[in-house]
Enzyme design. Structure first.
Site, short mmCIF file in Angstrom:
data_model
loop_
_atom_site.label_atom_id
_atom_site.label_comp_id
_atom_site.label_asym_id
_atom_site.label_seq_id
_atom_site.Cartn_x
_atom_site.Cartn_y
_atom_site.Cartn_z
N GLU A 63 -9.93 7.22 3.65
CA GLU A 63 -10.86 6.34 4.37
C GLU A 63 -10.13 5.03 4.60
O GLU A 63 -9.21 4.68 3.87
CB GLU A 63 -12.13 6.10 3.54
CG GLU A 63 -12.08 4.92 2.59
CD GLU A 63 -11.13 5.10 1.42
OE1 GLU A 63 -10.87 6.26 1.04
OE2 GLU A 63 -10.64 4.08 0.90
N SER B 260 1.62 -9.85 -0.97
CA SER B 260 1.27 -8.43 -0.82
C SER B 260 1.64 -7.85 0.55
O SER B 260 1.88 -6.66 0.67
CB SER B 260 -0.22 -8.24 -1.08
OG SER B 260 -0.97 -9.10 -0.25
N LYS C 27 0.81 -1.23 0.00
CA LYS C 27 0.00 0.00 0.00
C LYS C 27 0.84 1.27 0.00
O LYS C 27 0.43 2.30 -0.52
CB LYS C 27 -0.95 0.00 1.20
CG LYS C 27 -2.11 -0.96 1.02
CD LYS C 27 -3.20 -0.69 2.02
CE LYS C 27 -4.44 -1.52 1.72
NZ LYS C 27 -4.24 -2.95 2.02
C1 LIG Z 1 -5.06 -3.97 1.56
C2 LIG Z 1 -4.38 -5.23 1.29
C3 LIG Z 1 -4.74 -6.06 0.21
C4 LIG Z 1 -5.91 -5.79 -0.67
O1 LIG Z 1 -5.85 -4.59 -1.36
P1 LIG Z 1 -5.64 -4.53 -2.93
O2 LIG Z 1 -5.91 -3.12 -3.26
O3 LIG Z 1 -6.59 -5.48 -3.56
O4 LIG Z 1 -4.24 -4.91 -3.21
C5 LIG Z 1 -4.00 -7.20 -0.02
N1 LIG Z 1 -2.96 -7.53 0.77
C6 LIG Z 1 -2.59 -6.77 1.81
C7 LIG Z 1 -1.44 -7.21 2.64
C8 LIG Z 1 -3.28 -5.60 2.11
O5 LIG Z 1 -2.91 -4.85 3.15
#
Ligand SMILES: *Cc1c(COP(=O)(O)O)cnc(C)c1O
Length: 602
Positions: free
Chosen positions: A320, A586, A298
């Protein structure tokens, strides 16, 4: 744009064409046709391919008999069938495709009686016999297409038409062009299709014709746009007019790259997960977004947007947040830049996500509870929008995923595209290969996925896999599997796939992972889904949790539960031993520790 291959006849050939995964296969139930389908039963085709029966002024009972016998999902009517006839067939729960033949001109008013009754029109070339004449009509006729009913384009389409189709893509009518219908130009003899040619055509569609990027109007195919209250228009318009210009400035690029390197810690490693690969007998590479500052992808986006806000002269940032992850990433960059930060968060979420609320506060952000509605993410979004309307001059709204009104989905995607930009050279360096065979990412709103796919969208040999949260199961009523359960709708200012009730109220989604607990997907992903470019797989809470633990045991990495969903696909889908599968890890699992503890009773 979807692909329909029509005039199938021979069992072997049907199987081979089906393996290329067209969206529709057509079988002609018309005795006078050279491609008359007179075999006893249609093979067991993959569910994703719609079996279409083609009829010419047939007795309605005959059509119904064929629907039931061959389990047809669509019916294509080539004769003078009336709208009443179509309506009657509609009750058989099949898609209705009504064919009209065009010569040099066409009186579109003949479509009127069929509007709202048929699912699609199909425009074919007027010839001696219905269908399969091998000539194209002048597609310019469609410039005056007055309807919004999607249509199939047919009539003599072959490999030689690739350039014409590309040109047609730029026309106004192409917006409603749902699929291409091919037949005689791909035949060795009537009814026998040339597999290699169809394969070539399909790959060309992906790489040369389909556009998976946003267009000038902010659309990905039929999804996207900017559906916003008029009072918000100046804010969004200012951003739209400037974002590409600002991003292209050398100074902006330099500062963005520098911060990604020195502050975020990029490039994030591309790690060959040896033991995991061994277990699943394929080659798995993990893109380690979990190693970024703040523990997830993010931050790539919030760094980009705060620099954008500064270039636009903004001094105040709003955001938000649902689970608090985006709130923390926003509070982080506001502290970094010394800008005021207000984060709207549902009252319920504030209670559920206490550690992240504390983080935001430590970072100097003001966390404002949203007290209306269900007091969760969508209510926080409403509050943020209200704030933005009231503070149009000095405030920038940092949206946290590849969603929102245009230009947000595209802007966020471009900031996150650093992920696939790095994968490209890292993979080359490590394997000598230009492209992976698959790229995989979990999808909440879709920002880590958009970044992971971005540079591969038009590489026809790279498979795209999108993983969404099935929660307790797709059919359980407690799920966030938008591609399966979603219908077209508008959320957060864009048209996309959205989980909603019959009268359009947004359904409260559910997933064990807070980051995937979102009722929509970004418009780019809706388009990837609708066009079949990406394969969507839904993973339950249980399967995700197990996959997360497996990564701990095999690789010494504790993943975020969101990322665990992506990891779980290896239990569901078999890859070849030589396949290179790049998966976006992610985020890290620290934030989810309590969840893991509760689930596994550690
Ligand atoms: C917020 C988040 C997501 C999902 O958000 P996307 O916008 O779909 O990438 C996925 N993995 C993690 C670790 C997150 O914090």
């Amino acid at each position: 744009m979807k692909l329909k291959v029509c005039g199938m006849k021979y069992q072997d050939n049907i199987e081979h064409v089906a393996a290329l995964q067209p969206d529709y296969l057509g079988f002609i139930f018309y005795e006078k046709s050279a491609r008359h389908f007179d075999t006893e039963c249609i093979l067991d085709l993959p569910k994703s391919i719609k079996k279409t029966g083609v009829f010419v002024d047939a007795d309605i009972d005959f059509v119904i008999e064929k629907i039931n016998k061959h389990n047809l999902q669509a019916v294509q009517l080539h004769g003078k069938e009336s709208s009443k006839y179509c309506k009657q067939l509609k009750s058989e729960s099949v898609e209705i495709i009504k064919v009209f033949s065009i010569k040099d001109e066409f009186d579109f008013s003949v479509l009127n009686p069929y509007e709202g009754i048929v699912d699609y029109f199909l425009f074919d070339t007027k010839g001696k016999l219905p269908g399969g004449n091998g000539y194209t009509f002048d597609w310019n006729v469609l410039n005056n297409y007055p309807s919004t009913t999607p249509f199939l384009l047919s009539g003599g389409i072959g490999l030689n038409q690739i350039d014409d189709i590309k040109k047609f893509q730029r026309s106004k009518a192409s917006k409603y062009c749902y699929a291409l219908d091919v037949n005689s130009k791909f035949e060795i003899e009537p009814g026998l299709k040339n597999i290699e040619d169809i394969k070539k055509f399909k790959n060309n569609l992906i790489s040369k014709i389909m556009n998976y990027n946003v267009n000038e109007k902010g659309y990905y195919g039929e999804f996207g746009g900017a559906f916003i209250p008029e009072m918000l228009y100046p804010n969004v318009e200012e951003l739209r007019q400037n974002y590409l210009k600002v991003m292209a400035e050398p100074d902006f690029k330099k500062e963005f790259d520098q911060l990604l390197k020195d502050y975020v810690g990029r490039p994030s490693p591309l790690y060959f997960a040896k033991r995991l690969s061994h277990k699943y007998n394929t080659k798995i590479y993990l893109k380690r977004e979990d190693l970024n500052h703040t523990g997830a992808h993010k931050i790539n986006n919030t760094i980009g947007q705060i620099l954008m806000a500064k270039r636009l002269g903004k001094t105040r940032i709003i955001a938000e947040t649902g689970a608090g992850q985006h709130g923390v990433a926003t509070a982080t960059v506001c502290a970094l830049m010394g800008l005021e930060c207000i984060v709207y968060m549902g009252e319920i979420d504030i209670a559920r996500q206490a550690p992240n609320v504390a983080r935001m506060k430590m970072l100097g952000a003001k966390v404002v509870p949203a007290l209306s509605g269900s007091r969760t993410l969508k209510d926080a979004t409403n509050e943020a929008i209200r704030d933005w309307i009231n503070n149009p001059v000095n405030t920038h709204y940092i949206i946290g995923s590849a969603i929102g009104p245009h230009p947000y989905p595209d802007m966020v995607t471009r900031f996150q595209a650093v992920i696939s930009e790095e994968i490209k050279w890292q993979l080359k360096e490590q394997t000598g290969k230009k492209n992976p065979d698959y790229v995989v990412a979990c999808i909440g709103g879709g920002s880590n996925a958009a970044g992971t796919y971005y540079h591969y969208l038009h590489e026809e040999n790279v498979g795209i896999i999108a993983v969404e949260a099935a929660g307790l199961g797709v059919d359980s009523g407690e799920s966030a599997a938008t591609s399966v359960l979603g219908k077209e709708g508008i959320i957060h200012g864009c048209k996309t796939l959205l989980m909603q009730t019959a009268d359009g109220q947004i359904t409260e989604p559910y997933s064990i992972s807070a980051g995937l607990d979102y009722p929509g997907v970004g418009p780019m992903h809706a388009h990837l889904c609708k066009t079949g470019r990406a394969e969507f797989i839904a993973i339950t809470d249980d399967d995700a949790m197990k996959a997360g633990l497996k990564l701990c045991e095999l690789e010494g990495i504790i993943p975020a539960i969101e990322s665990s969903h992506a990891l779980a696909i290896f239990e569901q889908k078999t890859f070849n031993p030589d396949d290179v599968v790049v998966l976006s890890l992610s985020g890290r699992g620290d934030k989810d520790l309590q969840n893991y503890i509760d689930y596994f009773k550690i």
